[in-house]
Design a protein around this motif. Structure first.
Motif, PDB file in Angstrom:
ATOM      1  N   VAL A  62       0.874  -1.180   0.000  1.00  0.00           N
ATOM      2  CA  VAL A  62       0.000   0.000   0.000  1.00  0.00           C
ATOM      3  C   VAL A  62       0.907   1.225   0.000  1.00  0.00           C
ATOM      4  O   VAL A  62       1.894   1.278   0.735  1.00  0.00           O
ATOM      5  N   THR A  63       0.591   2.209  -0.816  1.00  0.00           N
ATOM      6  CA  THR A  63       1.472   3.377  -0.973  1.00  0.00           C
ATOM      7  C   THR A  63       1.443   4.278   0.251  1.00  0.00           C
ATOM      8  O   THR A  63       0.469   4.310   1.012  1.00  0.00           O
ATOM      9  N   TRP A  64       2.526   5.040   0.384  1.00  0.00           N
ATOM     10  CA  TRP A  64       2.598   6.032   1.464  1.00  0.00           C
ATOM     11  C   TRP A  64       1.489   7.062   1.298  1.00  0.00           C
ATOM     12  O   TRP A  64       0.937   7.552   2.280  1.00  0.00           O
ATOM     13  N   ALA A  65       1.138   7.383   0.069  1.00  0.00           N
ATOM     14  CA  ALA A  65       0.080   8.371  -0.174  1.00  0.00           C
ATOM     15  C   ALA A  65      -1.264   7.874   0.364  1.00  0.00           C
ATOM     16  O   ALA A  65      -2.004   8.637   1.000  1.00  0.00           O
ATOM     17  N   ARG A  66      -1.592   6.614   0.126  1.00  0.00           N
ATOM     18  CA  ARG A  66      -2.870   6.072   0.609  1.00  0.00           C
ATOM     19  C   ARG A  66      -2.883   5.963   2.130  1.00  0.00           C
ATOM     20  O   ARG A  66      -3.898   6.242   2.771  1.00  0.00           O
ATOM     21  N   ILE A  67      -1.760   5.565   2.715  1.00  0.00           N
ATOM     22  CA  ILE A  67      -1.683   5.480   4.173  1.00  0.00           C
ATOM     23  C   ILE A  67      -1.819   6.877   4.765  1.00  0.00           C
ATOM     24  O   ILE A  67      -2.564   7.094   5.721  1.00  0.00           O
ATOM     25  N   GLY A  68      -1.106   7.834   4.187  1.00  0.00           N
ATOM     26  CA  GLY A  68      -1.187   9.214   4.654  1.00  0.00           C
ATOM     27  C   GLY A  68      -2.596   9.759   4.570  1.00  0.00           C
ATOM     28  O   GLY A  68      -3.078  10.411   5.496  1.00  0.00           O
ATOM     29  N   ALA A  69      -3.285   9.480   3.467  1.00  0.00           N
ATOM     30  CA  ALA A  69      -4.657   9.955   3.307  1.00  0.00           C
ATOM     31  C   ALA A  69      -5.551   9.382   4.399  1.00  0.00           C
ATOM     32  O   ALA A  69      -6.401  10.083   4.951  1.00  0.00           O
ATOM     33  N   GLN A  76       4.539  12.611   2.348  1.00  0.00           N
ATOM     34  CA  GLN A  76       5.882  12.877   2.867  1.00  0.00           C
ATOM     35  C   GLN A  76       5.912  12.785   4.395  1.00  0.00           C
ATOM     36  O   GLN A  76       6.812  12.180   4.969  1.00  0.00           O
ATOM     37  N   SER A  77       4.931  13.380   5.062  1.00  0.00           N
ATOM     38  CA  SER A  77       4.885  13.322   6.531  1.00  0.00           C
ATOM     39  C   SER A  77       4.728  11.893   7.021  1.00  0.00           C
ATOM     40  O   SER A  77       5.320  11.495   8.022  1.00  0.00           O
ATOM     41  N   THR A  78       3.923  11.119   6.307  1.00  0.00           N
ATOM     42  CA  THR A  78       3.709   9.724   6.682  1.00  0.00           C
ATOM     43  C   THR A  78       5.004   8.944   6.544  1.00  0.00           C
ATOM     44  O   THR A  78       5.392   8.184   7.438  1.00  0.00           O
ATOM     45  N   TRP A  79       5.692   9.121   5.431  1.00  0.00           N
ATOM     46  CA  TRP A  79       6.961   8.440   5.218  1.00  0.00           C
ATOM     47  C   TRP A  79       7.971   8.816   6.303  1.00  0.00           C
ATOM     48  O   TRP A  79       8.641   7.957   6.866  1.00  0.00           O
ATOM     49  N   GLU A  80       8.070  10.120   6.602  1.00  0.00           N
ATOM     50  CA  GLU A  80       9.029  10.578   7.611  1.00  0.00           C
ATOM     51  C   GLU A  80       8.734   9.976   8.981  1.00  0.00           C
ATOM     52  O   GLU A  80       9.641   9.613   9.716  1.00  0.00           O
ATOM     53  N   ARG A  81       7.461   9.852   9.312  1.00  0.00           N
ATOM     54  CA  ARG A  81       7.088   9.344  10.636  1.00  0.00           C
ATOM     55  C   ARG A  81       7.255   7.837  10.750  1.00  0.00           C
ATOM     56  O   ARG A  81       7.660   7.332  11.795  1.00  0.00           O
ATOM     57  N   PHE A  82       6.961   7.091   9.683  1.00  0.00           N
ATOM     58  CA  PHE A  82       6.859   5.642   9.812  1.00  0.00           C
ATOM     59  C   PHE A  82       7.899   4.836   9.038  1.00  0.00           C
ATOM     60  O   PHE A  82       7.983   3.626   9.240  1.00  0.00           O
ATOM     61  N   SER A  83       8.682   5.432   8.175  1.00  0.00           N
ATOM     62  CA  SER A  83       9.576   4.640   7.322  1.00  0.00           C
ATOM     63  C   SER A  83      10.779   4.091   8.080  1.00  0.00           C
ATOM     64  O   SER A  83      11.342   3.083   7.693  1.00  0.00           O
TER      65      SER A  83
END
Length: 86
Positions: A62-69, A76-83
């Protein structure tokens, strides 16, 4: 074993009378200081659990964009927090 979240949820709810908001507004400073570590521990448990859910989604591609949404965050914020990458 129910854990800390369960013990906090076992605190009886105060009836909503409209007179006072329950929580830190009705507690003394000492009561808040005593309770604060429990709140922080629950926050840490929630964060760890959330990371696990996000990792499951990433394992399923599942993409970072879909998780972030879903979390109300940017990709970007989702990736920074969880990657886990810096």
């Amino acid at each position: 074993m129910r854990g800390l979240c369960g013990s906090i949820l076992d605190i009886p709810a105060q009836p909503a009378t409209g007179a006072e908001i329950p929580g830190p507004y009705t507690m003394t400073g000492e009561e808040i200081l005593e309770f604060l570590p429990r709140v922080a521990a629950v926050g840490a448990q929630v964060e760890a659990n959330l990371r696990g859910w996000v990792q499951r989604l990433r394992d399923r591609r599942v993409t970072w964009a879909r998780i972030g949404a879903a979390l109300g965050m940017t990709r970007q914020s989702t990736w920074e927090r969880f990657s886990g990458e810096e």
